[in-house]
Design an enzyme around this catalytic site. Structure first.
Site, mmCIF file in Angstrom:
data_model
loop_
_atom_site.group_PDB
_atom_site.id
_atom_site.type_symbol
_atom_site.label_atom_id
_atom_site.label_comp_id
_atom_site.label_asym_id
_atom_site.label_seq_id
_atom_site.Cartn_x
_atom_site.Cartn_y
_atom_site.Cartn_z
ATOM 1 N N ASP A 73 8.505 -2.846 73.721
ATOM 2 C CA ASP A 73 9.130 -3.128 75.006
ATOM 3 C C ASP A 73 8.244 -4.136 75.721
ATOM 4 O O ASP A 73 7.013 -4.025 75.706
ATOM 5 C CB ASP A 73 9.299 -1.866 75.854
ATOM 6 C CG ASP A 73 10.330 -2.085 76.955
ATOM 7 O OD1 ASP A 73 11.440 -2.571 76.639
ATOM 8 O OD2 ASP A 73 10.042 -1.799 78.127
ATOM 9 N N PHE A 157 12.398 -18.125 74.536
ATOM 10 C CA PHE A 157 13.551 -17.414 75.080
ATOM 11 C C PHE A 157 13.116 -16.659 76.324
ATOM 12 O O PHE A 157 11.939 -16.669 76.698
ATOM 13 C CB PHE A 157 14.145 -16.456 74.040
ATOM 14 C CG PHE A 157 13.171 -15.418 73.523
ATOM 15 C CD1 PHE A 157 13.159 -14.136 74.062
ATOM 16 C CD2 PHE A 157 12.283 -15.710 72.500
ATOM 17 C CE1 PHE A 157 12.277 -13.169 73.586
ATOM 18 C CE2 PHE A 157 11.403 -14.755 72.008
ATOM 19 C CZ PHE A 157 11.401 -13.480 72.562
ATOM 20 N N TYR A 159 12.049 -15.751 79.826
ATOM 21 C CA TYR A 159 11.452 -16.492 80.935
ATOM 22 C C TYR A 159 10.484 -17.578 80.462
ATOM 23 O O TYR A 159 9.770 -18.173 81.286
ATOM 24 C CB TYR A 159 10.715 -15.519 81.868
ATOM 25 C CG TYR A 159 11.615 -14.488 82.504
ATOM 26 C CD1 TYR A 159 12.316 -14.766 83.680
ATOM 27 C CD2 TYR A 159 11.783 -13.227 81.929
ATOM 28 C CE1 TYR A 159 13.149 -13.823 84.262
ATOM 29 C CE2 TYR A 159 12.609 -12.271 82.501
ATOM 30 C CZ TYR A 159 13.292 -12.576 83.671
ATOM 31 O OH TYR A 159 14.113 -11.630 84.248
ATOM 32 N N HIS A 185 1.749 -12.505 74.735
ATOM 33 C CA HIS A 185 1.512 -11.075 74.914
ATOM 34 C C HIS A 185 1.839 -10.293 73.649
ATOM 35 O O HIS A 185 1.129 -9.362 73.274
ATOM 36 C CB HIS A 185 2.353 -10.565 76.083
ATOM 37 C CG HIS A 185 3.812 -10.932 75.996
ATOM 38 N ND1 HIS A 185 4.251 -12.227 75.833
ATOM 39 C CD2 HIS A 185 4.946 -10.176 76.049
ATOM 40 C CE1 HIS A 185 5.574 -12.257 75.789
ATOM 41 N NE2 HIS A 185 6.021 -11.024 75.906
ATOM 42 N N ARG A 186 2.911 -10.680 72.979
ATOM 43 C CA ARG A 186 3.321 -9.978 71.757
ATOM 44 C C ARG A 186 2.300 -10.206 70.647
ATOM 45 O O ARG A 186 1.939 -9.282 69.913
ATOM 46 C CB ARG A 186 4.718 -10.459 71.351
ATOM 47 C CG ARG A 186 5.407 -9.588 70.321
ATOM 48 C CD ARG A 186 6.886 -9.925 70.222
ATOM 49 N NE ARG A 186 7.590 -9.551 71.449
ATOM 50 C CZ ARG A 186 8.078 -10.432 72.325
ATOM 51 N NH1 ARG A 186 7.941 -11.732 72.129
ATOM 52 N NH2 ARG A 186 8.701 -10.021 73.416
#
Length: 208
Positions: A73, A157, A159, A185-186
């Protein structure tokens, strides 16, 4: 490790799936997308935090499928908006996954907010559940930046066209994939997660 470790990637977002697949070691792990599983369930993302949503998606899907599931998430938190859109990032403007509308709403919300107060961060939380619905691994990653006053770049994709990386003076939508993969971040969450996953795979293979 002689046997491949069967892992379901518990996301219906095709673009997130691509990012996850690019970083996970497919020579060790047999990856299956949720879209490839006919009896997968839709898990309601009603948690108040990214970690709660990731855990719910992983554990409920894992118990239902009786398989290992990795769920994720993620979203955007803007300082001037007290952390919004947060867990509502994908449906900020009302319709889930409408990137253009979400970006437009964010720009409206930040009208007249000066650049030095447009700090923000992308958040990612990963959660791995075993087939019994037990959380076995969890990890998080963040990427700090600022929200631009207009969209720039067509890559990425969500923001990405608004999220400026100060060191590069470019948005994620303008940066090439290699640079974005190093900074996102991912990617940061996965770099922490993968060594733990490989140790678990090794342990699982040894005890099998």
């Amino acid at each position: 490790m002689n046997r491949m470790f069967d892992l379901v990637l518990g996301t219906g977002n095709a673009k997130k799936l691509v990012e996850l697949r690019m970083m996970l070691p497919e020579e060790t792990i047999a990856l299956t997308a949720l879209s490839e599983i006919e009896n997968a369930i839709d898990v309601v993302e009603d948690g108040e935090t990214f970690s709660a949503n990731a855990a719910k998606k992983a554990t409920e899907q894992a118990k239902h499928l009786e398989r290992w599931v990795l769920a994720e998430d993620s979203g955007l938190s803007v300082d001037a908006l007290k952390g919004a859109p947060g867990v509502y990032s994908a449906r900020y403007a009302g319709t889930h996954g409408d990137d253009e509308a979400n970006n437009e709403k964010l720009l409206r919300e930040l009208t007249d907010v000066p650049m030095d107060r447009r700090g923000a961060q992308f958040n990612c939380h990963l959660c791995l559940s075993d087939p019994d619905g037990n959380v076995r691994l969890a990890e998080s990653g963040i990427c700090r930046g600022r929200i631009a006053t207009e969209r720039s770049g067509g890559a990425g994709f969500g923001y990405d066209p608004l999220f400026v990386i100060p060191e590069y003076h470019k948005t994620f939508g303008e940066l090439n994939l290699t640079v974005k993969r190093a900074l996102s971040h991912r990617s940061r969450a996965l770099r922490l997660f993968i060594p733990q996953l490989l140790r678990l795979v090794q342990s699982n293979s040894t005890s099998a």
